[in-house]
Design a protein around this motif. Structure first.
Motif, PDB file in Angstrom:
ATOM      1  N   ASN A   6     -11.218   5.764 -42.898  1.00 27.18           N
ATOM      2  CA  ASN A   6     -11.840   5.606 -44.203  1.00 27.18           C
ATOM      3  C   ASN A   6     -11.115   6.503 -45.198  1.00 27.18           C
ATOM      4  O   ASN A   6     -11.105   7.720 -45.053  1.00 27.18           O
ATOM      5  N   SER A   7     -10.508   5.888 -46.209  1.00 26.68           N
ATOM      6  CA  SER A   7      -9.823   6.652 -47.235  1.00 26.68           C
ATOM      7  C   SER A   7     -10.760   6.886 -48.412  1.00 26.68           C
ATOM      8  O   SER A   7     -11.886   6.398 -48.433  1.00 26.68           O
ATOM      9  N   THR A   8     -10.284   7.623 -49.397  1.00 28.30           N
ATOM     10  CA  THR A   8     -11.072   7.850 -50.602  1.00 28.30           C
ATOM     11  C   THR A   8     -11.012   6.609 -51.489  1.00 28.30           C
ATOM     12  O   THR A   8     -10.242   5.681 -51.233  1.00 28.30           O
ATOM     13  N   GLU A  22      -4.764  10.516 -49.240  1.00 28.97           N
ATOM     14  CA  GLU A  22      -4.403   9.105 -49.095  1.00 28.97           C
ATOM     15  C   GLU A  22      -3.118   8.927 -48.283  1.00 28.97           C
ATOM     16  O   GLU A  22      -3.012   8.003 -47.485  1.00 28.97           O
ATOM     17  N   TRP A  23      -2.145   9.825 -48.470  1.00 27.81           N
ATOM     18  CA  TRP A  23      -0.918   9.734 -47.674  1.00 27.81           C
ATOM     19  C   TRP A  23      -1.191  10.019 -46.201  1.00 27.81           C
ATOM     20  O   TRP A  23      -0.614   9.387 -45.309  1.00 27.81           O
ATOM     21  N   ILE A  24      -2.063  10.959 -45.928  1.00 27.41           N
ATOM     22  CA  ILE A  24      -2.410  11.255 -44.529  1.00 27.41           C
ATOM     23  C   ILE A  24      -3.057  10.045 -43.878  1.00 27.41           C
ATOM     24  O   ILE A  24      -2.709   9.656 -42.759  1.00 27.41           O
ATOM     25  N   VAL A  25      -4.008   9.419 -44.571  1.00 30.42           N
ATOM     26  CA  VAL A  25      -4.678   8.231 -44.019  1.00 30.42           C
ATOM     27  C   VAL A  25      -3.669   7.115 -43.788  1.00 30.42           C
ATOM     28  O   VAL A  25      -3.658   6.468 -42.728  1.00 30.42           O
ATOM     29  N   TYR A  26      -2.796   6.878 -44.765  1.00 29.64           N
ATOM     30  CA  TYR A  26      -1.796   5.821 -44.649  1.00 29.64           C
ATOM     31  C   TYR A  26      -0.851   6.073 -43.469  1.00 29.64           C
ATOM     32  O   TYR A  26      -0.641   5.207 -42.624  1.00 29.64           O
ATOM     33  N   ASP A  27      -0.279   7.271 -43.416  1.00 31.67           N
ATOM     34  CA  ASP A  27       0.656   7.600 -42.328  1.00 31.67           C
ATOM     35  C   ASP A  27      -0.030   7.561 -40.971  1.00 31.67           C
ATOM     36  O   ASP A  27       0.548   7.086 -39.985  1.00 31.67           O
ATOM     37  N   LEU A  28      -1.251   8.051 -40.899  1.00 33.37           N
ATOM     38  CA  LEU A  28      -1.994   8.024 -39.636  1.00 33.37           C
ATOM     39  C   LEU A  28      -2.201   6.588 -39.168  1.00 33.37           C
ATOM     40  O   LEU A  28      -2.008   6.274 -37.991  1.00 33.37           O
ATOM     41  N   ALA A  29      -2.564   5.701 -40.083  1.00 35.59           N
ATOM     42  CA  ALA A  29      -2.749   4.285 -39.729  1.00 35.59           C
ATOM     43  C   ALA A  29      -1.462   3.690 -39.184  1.00 35.59           C
ATOM     44  O   ALA A  29      -1.464   2.991 -38.157  1.00 35.59           O
ATOM     45  N   VAL A  30      -0.348   3.960 -39.864  1.00 30.88           N
ATOM     46  CA  VAL A  30       0.951   3.417 -39.440  1.00 30.88           C
ATOM     47  C   VAL A  30       1.309   3.907 -38.041  1.00 30.88           C
ATOM     48  O   VAL A  30       1.699   3.124 -37.170  1.00 30.88           O
ATOM     49  N   TYR A  31       1.170   5.199 -37.794  1.00 31.49           N
ATOM     50  CA  TYR A  31       1.577   5.738 -36.500  1.00 31.49           C
ATOM     51  C   TYR A  31       0.610   5.363 -35.386  1.00 31.49           C
ATOM     52  O   TYR A  31       1.043   5.124 -34.246  1.00 31.49           O
ATOM     53  N   LEU A  32      -0.676   5.281 -35.674  1.00 33.01           N
ATOM     54  CA  LEU A  32      -1.624   4.830 -34.645  1.00 33.01           C
ATOM     55  C   LEU A  32      -1.313   3.399 -34.228  1.00 33.01           C
ATOM     56  O   LEU A  32      -1.371   3.059 -33.044  1.00 33.01           O
ATOM     57  N   GLN A  33      -0.943   2.566 -35.191  1.00 31.56           N
ATOM     58  CA  GLN A  33      -0.570   1.189 -34.854  1.00 31.56           C
ATOM     59  C   GLN A  33       0.695   1.169 -34.007  1.00 31.56           C
ATOM     60  O   GLN A  33       0.794   0.415 -33.046  1.00 31.56           O
ATOM     61  N   GLY A  36       0.163   1.469 -30.475  1.00 32.38           N
ATOM     62  CA  GLY A  36      -0.513   0.356 -29.816  1.00 32.38           C
ATOM     63  C   GLY A  36      -2.000   0.223 -30.105  1.00 32.38           C
ATOM     64  O   GLY A  36      -2.667  -0.590 -29.475  1.00 32.38           O
ATOM     65  N   HIS A  37      -2.517   0.974 -31.047  1.00 27.70           N
ATOM     66  CA  HIS A  37      -3.941   0.879 -31.361  1.00 27.70           C
ATOM     67  C   HIS A  37      -4.188  -0.200 -32.408  1.00 27.70           C
ATOM     68  O   HIS A  37      -3.315  -0.525 -33.209  1.00 27.70           O
ATOM     69  N   GLN A  38      -5.391  -0.758 -32.381  1.00 27.39           N
ATOM     70  CA  GLN A  38      -5.823  -1.723 -33.379  1.00 27.39           C
ATOM     71  C   GLN A  38      -6.476  -0.926 -34.506  1.00 27.39           C
ATOM     72  O   GLN A  38      -7.526  -0.327 -34.318  1.00 27.39           O
ATOM     73  N   VAL A  39      -5.852  -0.919 -35.685  1.00 27.12           N
ATOM     74  CA  VAL A  39      -6.277  -0.032 -36.774  1.00 27.12           C
ATOM     75  C   VAL A  39      -6.827  -0.833 -37.949  1.00 27.12           C
ATOM     76  O   VAL A  39      -6.239  -1.837 -38.364  1.00 27.12           O
ATOM     77  N   SER A  40      -7.951  -0.368 -38.480  1.00 22.84           N
ATOM     78  CA  SER A  40      -8.538  -0.898 -39.710  1.00 22.84           C
ATOM     79  C   SER A  40      -8.682   0.272 -40.675  1.00 22.84           C
ATOM     80  O   SER A  40      -9.021   1.376 -40.259  1.00 22.84           O
TER      81      SER A  40
END
Length: 94
Positions: A6-8, A22-33, A36-40
């Motif tokens: 959940n971002s701001t 916002e950059w932390i959330v974005y980068d975290l989503a990219v790397y979690l994917q 191999g994780h399913q990211v929303s």
């Protein structure tokens, strides 16, 4: 693993310039994917996420602190707790 981030409501993702959270959330989503994780990601309308990352649009970008509670959570909560044939299920692992 199914992961919800959940971002701001302040900036779209990726943010247009400096926006630490916002950059932390974005980068975290990219790397979690990539691992191999399913990211929303729940983030403002107009955000552009890489293919394969689900965008859950919350509100238009705003500095209004009330948008986090008044707009984002009513959209996010039904995605977390769902009822399937009368049985409550959790839509994400984390």
């Amino acid at each position: 693993m199914k992961i919800l981030l959940n971002s701001t409501c302040v900036f779209q993702l990726p943010p247009p310039g400096y926006a630490g959270t916002e950059w932390i959330v974005y980068d975290l989503a990219v790397y979690l994917q990539k691992f191999g994780h399913q990211v929303s990601v729940a983030c403002p309308k107009g955000s552009v996420l890489p293919e394969g990352i689900e965008h859950i649009p919350t509100s238009d970008p705003t500095w209004d602190a009330n948008a986090e509670i008044m707009v984002s959570w009513p959209i996010i909560l039904p995605r977390i707790w769902r009822t399937d044939q009368g049985v409550e299920t959790i839509g994400f692992d984390i």
